[in-house]
Write an enzyme that holds these catalytic residues in place. Structure first.
Site, short mmCIF file in Angstrom:
data_model
loop_
_atom_site.label_atom_id
_atom_site.label_comp_id
_atom_site.label_asym_id
_atom_site.label_seq_id
_atom_site.Cartn_x
_atom_site.Cartn_y
_atom_site.Cartn_z
N LYS A 47 -27.37 65.41 89.08
CA LYS A 47 -27.53 66.68 89.81
C LYS A 47 -28.90 66.79 90.49
O LYS A 47 -29.03 67.41 91.55
CB LYS A 47 -27.33 67.86 88.85
CG LYS A 47 -25.92 67.98 88.30
CD LYS A 47 -24.94 68.42 89.38
CE LYS A 47 -23.53 68.46 88.87
NZ LYS A 47 -22.56 68.83 89.90
N GLU A 67 -25.63 78.22 90.98
CA GLU A 67 -24.56 78.47 90.01
C GLU A 67 -24.54 77.25 89.09
O GLU A 67 -25.03 76.18 89.46
CB GLU A 67 -23.22 78.60 90.75
CG GLU A 67 -22.49 77.30 91.05
CD GLU A 67 -23.25 76.37 92.00
OE1 GLU A 67 -24.03 76.84 92.83
OE2 GLU A 67 -23.05 75.14 91.89
N SER A 87 -22.37 59.58 85.24
CA SER A 87 -23.03 60.72 85.89
C SER A 87 -24.05 61.43 85.00
O SER A 87 -25.00 62.02 85.51
CB SER A 87 -21.98 61.72 86.36
OG SER A 87 -21.18 62.13 85.25
#
Ligand code: FEJ
Length: 385
Positions: A81, A103, A369
């Protein structure tokens, strides 16, 4: 801003100025040498890129094929991220914004946003579903320690969908000073394209790492889990036009596609509009968004990025859905075989090897990830550790 029939910016008129300012400027800003220099410097010195492309020897032996793991779990903050939030915080500064909103669902994107806001000294509000605040408590603590205000989303099902709605409402009310850092390749154009470009560092690195390790830039397959689709977009990006590279997107089947508790959007979704984008989404007969379910908060999203909707409809991507059980077992399997504790989201990608067979000499790159620290309670509860 379209991927085939999908994408666009289906936004309320009041959001138009915010999106238009971004749309008119993002490519120019990203192309500035000073932007690229600062972006890549921070990715190197702060995020810790390039992340390793690790040949998983014991996992490869178990499944009789050649499996490389792209270690986005080793990024600072513990997931991919941050590649996107570094890019977007620099974008926000170039646009003269002094307030950030975001968010989050699994909390990884929220942590990645709070992290770059601390880095740049910019105040930050993260919207998070009240349900997710409960099930991702460690990440909530991290966001607060990093100086962010975590605002519980109390509307609807009080999960990611509602956090996103409340962030959009905030942005409509604060168009001049606020930039909304969207955490995935979702939302109105230009977000899906901008986020994919920031995440594309992943496949950019894989090409050179694979050349070094296998004497070829292209693997036979690239595999990634898909929630909104940003880690997958990054892993697929530089291979989309390479026809000989198989693209495998892995979604969360939850308790099973036909169980009524699932988040396998490509299988269960229909064309519709969600969060300003025309894409595939799980919806009731009268077009209301269906509540998704996955054991992993990161994949618990009723829509999917328009890029992935196009990959599905065009047949360029192979879509596999993995249940909670299959994912949890694959996660534990990686611990035992390779000494790596993966995020439950990433475990979905690992789980395909149980059923999806590959040739012995196939080179398969799996995008890992995130790491499993945030999920330890889930692993403890599931396996009774
Ligand atoms: C470790 C990890 N891996 C995969 C995902 C799925 O998000 P994508 O990569 O954008 O599909 C996630 C998604 N996390 C988001 C979050 O932390 O807020 C997620 O909950 C939403 C943005 C969808 C994640 O944390």
């Amino acid at each position: 801003g379209y991927y085939g029939e999908f994408g666009g910016a289906y936004i309320p008129e009041m959001l138009y100025p915010n999106c238009e300012e971004l749309r008119q400027n993002y490519l120019r800003i990203m192309a500035e040498p000073s932007f690229q220099e600062e972006f890549h410097q921070l990715l190197k010195d702060y995020v810790g890129r390039p992340t390793p492309l690790y040949f998983a020897k014991r996992l490869s032996e178990k499944y009789n094929t050649k499996i490389y793991l792209k270690r986005e779990d080793l990024c600072h903050t513990g997931a991919h991220k941050v590649n996107n939030t570094i890019g977007q915080i620099l974008m926000a500064k170039k646009l003269g914004k002094n307030r950030i909103i975001a968010e989050t669902g699994a909390g990884q994107h929220g942590v990645a946003t709070a992290t770059v806001c601390a880095l740049m000294g910019i105040k930050c509000v993260v919207y998070m579903g009240e349900i997710d605040i409960a099930r991702q408590a460690p990440n909530v603590a991290r966001m607060k320690m990093l100086g962010a205000e975590v605002r519980p989303a109390l509307s609807g099902s009080r999960t990611l969908k509602d956090a996103t709605n409340e962030a959009i409402r905030d942005w409509i009310n604060n168009p001049v000073d606020t930039h909304y850092i969207i955490g995935s390749v979702v939302g109105p154009h230009p977000y899906p394209d901008m986020v994919a470009r920031f995440q594309s560092v992943i496949s950019e690195e894989v090409k050179s790492q694979l050349l070094e390790k296998e004497g070829r830039k292209n693997p036979d397959y690239v595999v990634a889990c898909v929630g909104g689709g940003s880690n997958a977009a990054g892993a697929f990006y530089h291979y989309l036009d390479e026809a000989e590279v198989g693209i495998i997107a892995v979604e969360a089947a939850g308790k099973g596609i036909h169980s009524g508790e699932s988040a396998a959007t490509s299988a269960l979704g229909k064309v519709g509009i969600i969060h300003g984008s025309k894409t595939l989404l799980m919806q009731t007969a009268d077009g209301q968004i269906t509540e998704p379910y996955s054991i992993s908060a990161g994949l618990d999203y009723p829509g999917v990025g328009p890029l992935h909707a196009h990959l599905y409809v065009s047949g360029r991507g192979e879509f596999i859905s993995i249940t909670d059980d299959e994912a949890m077992k694959a996660g534990l399997g990686l611990c035992e075989l390779e000494g790596i504790i993966p995020a439950i989201e990433s475990s979905h990608a690992l789980a395909i090897f149980e059923d999806r067979k590959f040739k012995e000499d196939d080179v398969v790159v799996v995008n890992l990830s995130g790491r499993g620290d945030k999920d330890l309670q889930n692993y403890i509860d599931y396996f009774g550790l």
